[in-house]
Write a protein that holds these residues in place. Structure first.
Motif, PDB file in Angstrom:
ATOM      1  N   LEU A 129      20.600  34.025  38.773  1.00 38.51           N
ATOM      2  CA  LEU A 129      21.497  34.669  37.644  1.00 38.51           C
ATOM      3  C   LEU A 129      22.727  35.161  38.338  1.00 38.51           C
ATOM      4  O   LEU A 129      23.598  35.933  37.441  1.00 38.51           O
ATOM      5  CB  LEU A 129      20.909  35.285  36.602  1.00 38.51           C
ATOM      6  N   LEU A 132      26.060  34.668  36.565  1.00 35.31           N
ATOM      7  CA  LEU A 132      26.025  34.578  35.131  1.00 35.31           C
ATOM      8  C   LEU A 132      26.960  35.299  34.376  1.00 35.31           C
ATOM      9  O   LEU A 132      27.655  35.089  33.304  1.00 35.31           O
ATOM     10  CB  LEU A 132      24.889  35.210  34.383  1.00 35.31           C
ATOM     11  N   ARG A 158      28.616  36.473  25.207  1.00 36.70           N
ATOM     12  CA  ARG A 158      28.143  37.410  26.585  1.00 36.70           C
ATOM     13  C   ARG A 158      28.606  38.631  26.301  1.00 36.70           C
ATOM     14  O   ARG A 158      29.637  38.917  26.035  1.00 36.70           O
ATOM     15  CB  ARG A 158      29.005  36.553  27.875  1.00 36.70           C
TER      16      ARG A 158
END
Length: 206
Positions: A129, A132, A158
């Protein structure tokens, strides 16, 4: 780097707080967030009672692999089980992700599928991740489950939260069906081996 920390706020609805620190999760009722060792933390109980195994309850199917095509991520997903003392072992490798089986599973009609992973590790460097924070809204997340089905999710939001202020709604199990991906972000404090913020990416079934 070591010291991944995913910390959650106190949840009035769930009756517990969530923290993912290092490689271990701890399930325990908590009226408020308390300082935890870097390798321990707490996860929320399911609404109305302790965490249950979503797969055995017939709600969806446990994930075994997650792909984020935009980031060229293809990671194995391992279930996170609860020991009698309340601790869970998160995959130690940054290449693997952990699915909290006390929450929803992919394909569940309601609830949050919680998948967390290291942003990096001292031994392996960047984790699955790691990129990300750069994922675009509208991007896809594909999850293959143990039943052989691939379920597609679309990223809708997000957010970065200070590690002690992750809202309890992130882990809600009475929400519409969705997924959250959680890792670390922000500045790294070498004194405490922890990051300043937690990154949460929200996705809905596509």
């Amino acid at each position: 780097m070591e010291g991944l920390t995913i910390a959650g706020a106190v949840s009035a609805v769930l009756g517990a707080a969530l923290t993912v620190c290092g490689a271990v999760l701890v399930m325990r009722p908590a009226p408020r967030m308390t300082p935890q060792a870097l390798d321990a933390g707490t996860v929320p109980a399911a609404v109305g009672g302790p965490a249950t195994d979503a797969a055995s309850a017939g709600a969806g199917s446990p994930p075994v692999r997650l792909e984020i095509p935009e980031l060229r991520v293809r990671a194995r997903v391992l279930p996170v089980g609860v020991r009698p003392d309340g601790t869970l072992q998160v995959p130690p490798s940054g290449r693997d992700l952990g699915w909290w089986r006390g929450g929803a599973a992919p394909g569940s009609a309601t609830g949050t599928v919680v998948i967390a992973g290291h942003v990096d590790t001292a031994r392996e460097g960047p984790g699955a991740l790691f990129g990300l924070r750069g994922v675009r809204i509208g991007g896809r997340v594909n999850v293959r489950s143990i039943d052989g089905r691939t379920r597609d999710y679309r990223i809708v939001a997000r957010r970065a939260y200070p590690k002690q202020r992750v809202p309890s709604s992130v882990f809600a199990q009475d929400s519409p069906a969705r997924m959250v991906l959680i890792t670390c972000t922000g500045s790294f404090d070498r004194r405490t081996s922890s990051y300043s913020h937690n990154l949460v990416v929200y996705a809905r079934p596509d």
